[in-house]
Design an enzyme around this catalytic site. Structure first.
Site, PDB file in Angstrom:
ATOM      1  N   HIS A 265       0.826  -1.219   0.000  1.00  0.00           N
ATOM      2  CA  HIS A 265       0.000   0.000   0.000  1.00  0.00           C
ATOM      3  C   HIS A 265       0.856   1.264   0.000  1.00  0.00           C
ATOM      4  CE1 HIS A 265      -4.206  -1.557   0.732  1.00  0.00           C
ATOM      5  NE2 HIS A 265      -3.470  -2.636   0.784  1.00  0.00           N
TER       6      HIS A 265
ATOM      7  N   HIS B 234     -11.052 -12.324   2.765  1.00  0.00           N
ATOM      8  CA  HIS B 234     -10.667 -11.062   2.116  1.00  0.00           C
ATOM      9  C   HIS B 234      -9.864 -11.442   0.872  1.00  0.00           C
ATOM     10  CE1 HIS B 234      -8.913  -7.111   1.666  1.00  0.00           C
ATOM     11  NE2 HIS B 234      -7.827  -7.310   2.368  1.00  0.00           N
TER      12      HIS B 234
ATOM     13  N   GLU C  11      -7.609  -9.713  -1.020  1.00  0.00           N
ATOM     14  CA  GLU C  11      -6.299  -9.155  -1.376  1.00  0.00           C
ATOM     15  C   GLU C  11      -5.264 -10.276  -1.503  1.00  0.00           C
ATOM     16  OE1 GLU C  11      -5.238  -5.676   1.156  1.00  0.00           O
ATOM     17  OE2 GLU C  11      -4.810  -4.761  -0.783  1.00  0.00           O
TER      18      GLU C  11
ATOM     19  N   ASP D 254      -2.433 -10.926  -0.389  1.00  0.00           N
ATOM     20  CA  ASP D 254      -1.707 -11.458   0.782  1.00  0.00           C
ATOM     21  C   ASP D 254      -2.577 -12.433   1.583  1.00  0.00           C
ATOM     22  OD1 ASP D 254      -3.195  -9.120   1.300  1.00  0.00           O
ATOM     23  OD2 ASP D 254      -2.138  -8.756   3.168  1.00  0.00           O
TER      24      ASP D 254
ATOM     25  N   HIS E  24     -10.642  -3.958   5.237  1.00  0.00           N
ATOM     26  CA  HIS E  24     -10.614  -2.605   4.753  1.00  0.00           C
ATOM     27  C   HIS E  24     -11.097  -2.473   3.319  1.00  0.00           C
ATOM     28  CE1 HIS E  24      -6.854  -3.236   2.414  1.00  0.00           C
ATOM     29  NE2 HIS E  24      -6.772  -4.204   3.276  1.00  0.00           N
TER      30      HIS E  24
ATOM     31  N   ASP F  64      -7.682  -8.882   8.421  1.00  0.00           N
ATOM     32  CA  ASP F  64      -6.713  -7.802   8.643  1.00  0.00           C
ATOM     33  C   ASP F  64      -6.886  -7.107   9.997  1.00  0.00           C
ATOM     34  OD1 ASP F  64      -5.047  -7.764   6.392  1.00  0.00           O
ATOM     35  OD2 ASP F  64      -6.541  -6.715   5.203  1.00  0.00           O
TER      36      ASP F  64
ATOM     37  N   TYR G  79      -0.692   0.210  12.885  1.00  0.00           N
ATOM     38  CA  TYR G  79      -1.444  -0.563  11.882  1.00  0.00           C
ATOM     39  C   TYR G  79      -2.898  -0.082  11.852  1.00  0.00           C
ATOM     40  CZ  TYR G  79      -3.502  -4.566   9.473  1.00  0.00           C
ATOM     41  OH  TYR G  79      -4.194  -5.355   8.596  1.00  0.00           O
TER      42      TYR G  79
ATOM     43  N   HIS H 233      -2.107 -11.090  10.134  1.00  0.00           N
ATOM     44  CA  HIS H 233      -0.717 -10.620  10.128  1.00  0.00           C
ATOM     45  C   HIS H 233      -0.206 -10.472  11.563  1.00  0.00           C
ATOM     46  CE1 HIS H 233      -1.322  -9.759   5.918  1.00  0.00           C
ATOM     47  NE2 HIS H 233      -2.323  -8.947   6.208  1.00  0.00           N
TER      48      HIS H 233
HETATM   49 FE1  FEO Z   1      -5.923  -6.230   3.077  1.00  0.00          FE
HETATM   50 FE2  FEO Z   1      -3.676  -8.084   4.591  1.00  0.00          FE
HETATM   51  O1  FEO Z   1      -4.369  -7.160   3.186  1.00  0.00           O
END
Ligand code: FEO
Length: 409
Positions: free
Chosen positions: A24, A78, A80, A82, A145, A164, A192, A223
């Site tokens: 990001h 989610h 994304e 990752d 998000h 996340d 974060y 994470h």
């Molecule tokens: Fe929204 Fe961990 O990426």
């Protein structure tokens, strides 16, 4: 480290990425982890995967615990990369697994990974799934998000898998927060939140409301640290950081109109602002003392300028008034454009240009795409012929702009 038992029959099967990770438009100096989980129940289930680039390593590690063909469900909270990046590798081996996601998540995954022929289970708020010896419950958490996001709770084991949320970007091999000093991660946990979640503060409040009655023994995010020690403390931190105290912030709404439609938009913007605790005052330039108005703009916390479009241009006195603002000191003050239109609707573009030139911080499409991942940005606000659905958009735009005013220190 290929896997780690985190609870009875539950294994972390993620990846510790100890590079400086680009993310990001930031560089995660302390790296990160991609936390994927395997629930070895009667119907084995994987919750989220790892980053796109670690698909093969992920599958090799997973095979140490289970034959992928035995996996019955893959929950994707989610999309994304990752989180869902290794889904194609997993789905190719876990041939009979059904993929569980929100409606939007499922649509995106099908298009992203050409999974149109796979069986999906679409879940919505509060739905449950019996995975044999464990029941999962799902909660939609839009804009936390991105729009399709959800979180998962295991009702027997009482583990929250919040995607996340409640994460930290730290490449830790210890993984459990009770194995680290709090000073090692608490600041990162808050940073974060501020970077990823705070732009979506109202949705954080909705999420907290959804999980408030859950009995949570452990938080297993996507994470960084798994919060085994005192998970309630981290929920409380989100509660404190997302709670806005009442303020005395004020926005001015200034406009010219041709038929009265832009007046209606101004009124609904005002209601939206009020809903997030921001007062406003509305001025039709036709009936206003400009010098008094300019003094008020200097003192206010945000400005919305509206105009209908006629012959591809602003109407009434809007342009003249915006010119008169060019010598003021408005640096960093949030502002946005709005207006009704019938055919073209260029007025908002010209209003934005003047606002930028006068030093305002223009809240626009670019911000909306970055901040909310939306397909249809709401600011600048342009409404065709102003019907009820358009006015609902104005209400939302008022709330969104109000949030920007509130967080604009
Ligand atoms: Fe929204 Fe961990 O990426």
């Amino acid at each position: 480290m290929s896997f780690l038992k985190i609870s009875e029959n539950v294994f972390w099967i993620g990846k510790v990425d100890d590079r400086k990770v680009p993310f990001h438009r930031l560089i995660l100096e302390r790296g990160t982890t991609y936390n994927s989980y395997l629930l070895l129940t009667d119907k084995p289930t994987v919750i989220d995967t790892v980053d796109l680039m670690y698909g093969k390593e992920y599958m090799d590690n997973l095979a140490k615990l289970i034959d992928p063909q035995e996996i019955e469900y893959i929950v994707i909270n989610h999309v994304e990369p990752d989180h869902a990046g290794a889904l194609p590798a997993l789905a190719a081996k876990a041939k009979k697994a059904k993929i569980v996601s929100t409606a939007l998540g499922a649509a995106l995954l099908k298009d992203m990974f050409k999974l149109h022929n796979r069986e999906f289970i679409v879940v919505s708020d509060g739905d449950t799934l019996d995975i044999g010896g464990e029941v999962l419950q799902f909660f939609e958490t839009p804009y936390l998000h991105t729009e399709e996001t959800m979180i998962t709770y295991s009702t027997e084991d009482r583990v929250l898998y919040p995607c996340d949320l409640f994460s930290t970007h730290i490449a830790t091999y210890e993984l459990f927060n009770d194995l680290a000093e709090e000073t090692e991660y608490l600041e990162d946990f808050k940073v974060y939140y501020n970077l990823i979640m705070s732009p979506h503060r109202p949705y954080v409040r909705d999420m907290l409301d959804k999980i408030k009655d859950l009995d949570i023994k452990m938080i297993a995010p996507s994470h960084g640290y798994i919060l085994r020690k005192d998970p309630g403390k981290f929920i409380k931190i989100y509660d404190e950081m997302s709670y806005l105290k009442p303020t005395d912030k004020k926005v001015l709404i200034v406009y010219s109109t041709m038929t009265g439609n832009t007046t209606k938009i101004a009124q609904r913007l005002s209601e939206g602002l009020k809903a997030v605790g921001v007062e406003s005052e509305i001025f039709n330039l036709k009936n206003t003392d400009w010098e008094e108005l300019k003094a008020k703009i200097s003192d206010c916390d945000g400005l919305l300028v509206g105009s209908s479009t006629k012959y591809g241009d602003m109407v009434g006195a809007v342009e003249e008034f915006l010119k008169s603002l060019q010598d003021g000191d408005f640096k960093g003050k949030p502002a946005a454009a709005f207006g009704s239109y019938g055919w073209s609707g260029e007025a908002i573009m010209y209003i934005e240009d003047y606002l930028k030139e006068a030093g305002f911080k223009v809240i626009n499409q670019r911000y909306m795409i970055a901040g909310q991942g939306v397909d249809t940005p709401i600011l600048p606000l342009r409404i065709k012929f102003v019907k009820e659905d358009g006015l609902e958009k104005a209400d939302t735009a008022g709330r969104v702009f109000g949030e920007q005013v509130l967080v604009n220190a």
